[in-house]
Scaffold this active site. Structure first.
Site, mmCIF file in Angstrom:
data_model
loop_
_atom_site.group_PDB
_atom_site.id
_atom_site.type_symbol
_atom_site.label_atom_id
_atom_site.label_comp_id
_atom_site.label_asym_id
_atom_site.label_seq_id
_atom_site.Cartn_x
_atom_site.Cartn_y
_atom_site.Cartn_z
ATOM 1 N N ASN A 149 0.926 -1.114 0.105
ATOM 2 C CA ASN A 149 -0.048 0.172 0.065
ATOM 3 C C ASN A 149 0.875 1.254 -0.009
ATOM 4 O OD1 ASN A 149 -2.678 -0.902 -0.031
ATOM 5 N ND2 ASN A 149 -2.339 -1.887 2.168
ATOM 6 N N CYS A 170 -4.882 -7.352 -3.860
ATOM 7 C CA CYS A 170 -5.268 -7.177 -2.337
ATOM 8 C C CYS A 170 -6.284 -8.304 -2.004
ATOM 9 C CB CYS A 170 -5.935 -5.841 -2.359
ATOM 10 S SG CYS A 170 -6.830 -5.159 -0.645
ATOM 11 N N HIS A 171 -6.559 -8.433 -0.870
ATOM 12 C CA HIS A 171 -7.620 -9.581 -0.476
ATOM 13 C C HIS A 171 -8.922 -8.814 -0.007
ATOM 14 C CE1 HIS A 171 -4.345 -9.123 3.082
ATOM 15 N NE2 HIS A 171 -5.436 -8.349 3.270
ATOM 16 N N HIS A 201 -9.714 -0.672 -2.082
ATOM 17 C CA HIS A 201 -10.187 -0.397 -0.579
ATOM 18 C C HIS A 201 -11.692 0.583 -0.888
ATOM 19 C CE1 HIS A 201 -6.163 -0.738 1.515
ATOM 20 N NE2 HIS A 201 -6.630 -2.157 1.060
ATOM 21 N N TYR A 258 -12.535 7.083 4.026
ATOM 22 C CA TYR A 258 -12.833 7.558 2.738
ATOM 23 C C TYR A 258 -13.844 8.435 2.552
ATOM 24 C CZ TYR A 258 -9.506 3.346 2.248
ATOM 25 O OH TYR A 258 -8.676 2.701 2.481
#
Length: 488
Positions: A149, A170-171, A201, A258
Site C-alpha cells: 500500500n 489485495c485481499h 479499498h 474515505y
C-alpha cells in the site's frame, strides 16, 4: 518447471511465509527458486530460516536465497512480488500521530487521508527504483506483483512511470465475500458468486448470486442486521449498504476514512465504530496491531520456526491472488480474480488513467480484464474523489512539488472535512520535515518547510484520538491468547 521469484520486503515475515507455502501448493512449482531481499538483515535471516525449515521438512528441491542486494535478488527473476513498507513502523507512527494534532483521526491511514498520501510519497521513489532494476536485470517481460500500500498509487507509478508489467493485488474482495457468504448462510464459499468493481479499498459488490439466485439490497441488509457479530462490527458498512444499495469490500474502520461523513467528529467516530478488534475503526488501530505483531514475532520466533516443520497442505492454500495467478500463467489453468490495473475502459464511469480493481481472468495469455462495467453513480462519485487525490499524490511524488502535495492532502475527503487550508499547509510541512530521510524528492523543500514551521501561528493539540488503545505488552498478549484458547 524452473523459474525465479523475487520477493522484495521479504522481512514481512508472516505474509512472506503465506505466499511461499501457497506457491508451493502448486505441484509444478516445487523446483523453483525464491530470492528474498529486504533492507533489514535481521528480519531477512529470520524469514530465510523459516522458509528453509519448510523446504527441509517437506523434502523439496526448492531453492531459497536471501540478500540485502536487491539487484542480485532481481537478476533473472520472472516474477517480482513487493511487500515493502518504506519507513517501517517509525514513519507509520508519524502518519498517525501528526494528523491527530490537527484533528484528523485515522484507523489505518495507508491508502489516502494524510497518512496514506505521505506513505505514497515514501514508497513511489522506491517503487521506481524497483522498476528500473526489473527492466535492467530481471527476465525479459517479468511481471511485477505489487501487494504494498497505497495500492493504487504504487501501481499507478509502476505502470505510468516505471514502465513495467504490473498488477496490484489485495485481499479485500475475498474477505468481503466471506462475510456475505456467512450472513446468507452459505454452506461453502463456492455457493456465492459475485462481481466486484471500483478502486482498491473502495470496491463494491455490484452483483451477488447465491447458488445462482440474485441477492438484492433488502435481503442483504436484513441478513447483516440479523447477524450477531457483523451487525455490531460493521455498522458503518451496513449504513452505506442501505444508502448506496451495494456492499463495500472494505472494513468498517478503513471505509470510514474515505467517506468523511462518519469520521469527521469524535462523537460520530464512536457512534459508528466497534472496538472488539482494531479493524472496525479504532484510532491508529493498524499501527497498534502491526507493532504488537512485530513484537510478538521477535519474542516468539522459536515457536514460528517450529511451526514451519508442518507439512504443506494444499487444502489450506489461502485465497491470496499471487499463487493462483502464477499457476494460471504457467500451467494455463484458468483463474478468475479481482485485480488492480489501469482502467482504460474496464469501468465506464471512472477516469481512463485511474487504477481500478475489477474482475479478470488469467491464463497463459496473461491477465484479461472484463471491460465495460458501470458501477452505481454514488460509488463512482466516492471513487472519483479518491482518484483525484491519488493522481495529484502520484504526480507530487514524481516531481517533488510540495505545493502539489499540499493540494492533494487538501482535496482528501476526510482531511477537507476537518482541516482549514492553513492547517493542511502546516501539517504537510510538519510531516515532510519529520519524514525527510525517506523523502529524497523533497530535499530542496525541507529548509523552507522548517522555516515556515518555526514562524507558524497555527494552533495544534495533543490528542490521542477518539478511540485509541495502548500497545499491549508481550505478557498481556500471552494472557489474552491463553484465555481465548481456554474459552475454546
Amino acid at each position: 518447471m524452473s523459474f525465479k521469484i523475487a520477493i522484495i520486503g521479504a522481512g514481512s515475515v508472516g505474509f512472506t511465509k503465506k505466499l511461499f507455502t501457497d506457491i508451493l501448493c502448486v505441484p509444478e512449482f516445487r523446483d523453483i527458486e525464491f530470492a528474498l531481499t529486504d533492507m533489514n538483515e535481521h528480519n531477512l535471516q529470520m524469514i530465510k530460516a523459516i522458509l528453509d525449515k519448510v523446504v527441509e521438512s517437506n523434502r523439496l528441491p526448492t531453492r531459497v536465497t536471501a540478500t540485502t542486494n536487491r539487484r542480485e535478488a532481481l537478476t533473472g527473476a520472472r516474477y517480482i512480488i513487493s511487500c515493502v513498507r518504506v519507513g517501517g513502523l517509525e514513519a507509520y507512527a508519524d502518519d498517525i500521530r501528526i494528523p491527530l494534532k490537527y484533528g484528523i483521526d485515522q484507523c489505518v491511514g495507508d491508502t489516502i487521508c494524510a497518512g496514506g498520501i505521505l506513505y505514497g510519497q515514501r514508497n513511489i521513489p522506491v517503487i521506481l527504483d524497483f522498476c528500473k532494476d526489473i527492466r535492467e536485470v530481471a527476465e525479459p517481460g517479468a511481471k511485477f506483483l505489487n501487494y504494498a500500500n497505497p495500492m493504487a498509487m504504487n501501481t499507478w507509478a509502476a505502470i505510468e512511470y516505471g514502465k513495467v508489467d504490473t498488477v496490484g493485488l489485495c485481499h479485500g474482495v475475498q474477505h468481503g465475500a466471506e462475510q456475505i457468504a456467512d450472513v446468507l448462510g452459505a454452506k461453502s464459499r463456492s455457493e456465492l458468486d459475485y462481481i466486484c468493481s471500483g478502486i482498491n479499498h473502495q470496491t463494491w459488490f455490484i452483483d451477488l448470486r447465491l447458488n445462482g439466485r440474485k441477492i438484492g439490497k433488502d435481503e442483504l441488509v436484513a441478513a447483516f442486521e440479523a447477524h450477531p457479530v457483523f451487525s455490531q462490527q460493521e455498522k458503518l458498512r451496513i449504513d452505506v449498504l442501505k444508502r448506496f444499495g451495494v456492499y463495500s469490500t472494505e472494513s468498517n474502520g478503513h471505509l470510514s476514512e474515505y467517506l468523511p461523513w462518519y469520521r469527521k467528529r469524535p462523537e460520530e467516530i464512536t457512534r459508528w465504530i466497534d472496538m472488539s478488534d482494531w479493524i472496525h475503526g479504532e484510532t491508529g488501530g493498524y499501527l497498534r496491531h502491526s507493532t504488537e505483531t512485530r513484537n510478538w514475532f521477535e519474542t516468539e520466533f522459536p515457536q514460528f520456526l517450529a511451526s514451519a516443520e508442518k507439512p504443506i497442505d494444499p487444502s489450506k492454500r489461502s485465497n491470496e491472488h499471487a499463487s493462483h495467478i502464477l499457476e494460471a500463467l504457467e500451467t494455463n489453468r484458468v483463474y478468475r480474480g479481482h485485480f488492480n490495473v489501469k482502467n482504460n475502459g474496464v469501468i465506464t464511469n471512472l477516469p481512463a488513467d485511474a487504477i481500478v480493481e475489477s474482475p479478470g481472468f488469467v491464463d497463459r495469455f496473461g491477465i484479461n480484464m472484463v471491460s465495460g462495467i458501470t458501477i452505481p453513480e454514488a460509488c463512482a462519485a466516492t471513487c472519483i474523489a479518491s482518484i483525484n487525490v491519488q493522481r495529484m499524490s502520484v504526480h507530487a511524488a514524481i516531481s517533488g512539488d510540495i505545493d502539489l502535495l499540499k493540494l492533494a492532502v487538501l482535496h482528501d475527503p476526510l482531511v477537507g472535512a476537518i482541516s482549514t487550508p492553513e492547517e493542511v499547509w502546516q501539517m504537510v510541512d510538519e510531516m515532510v520535515v519529520a519524514q525527510a530521510s525517506w523523502l529524497p524528492q523533497y530535499a530542496d523543500a525541507i529548509p523552507a518547510a522548517k522555516e515556515r514551521l518555526a514562524k507558524s501561528t497555527v494552533k495544534t493539540r495533543d490528542w490521542a484520538g477518539a478511540a485509541r488503545r495502548n500497545v499491549r505488552s508481550i505478557d498481556e498478549l500471552r494472557a489474552e491468547k491463553a484465555a481465548l484458547k481456554q474459552a475454546i
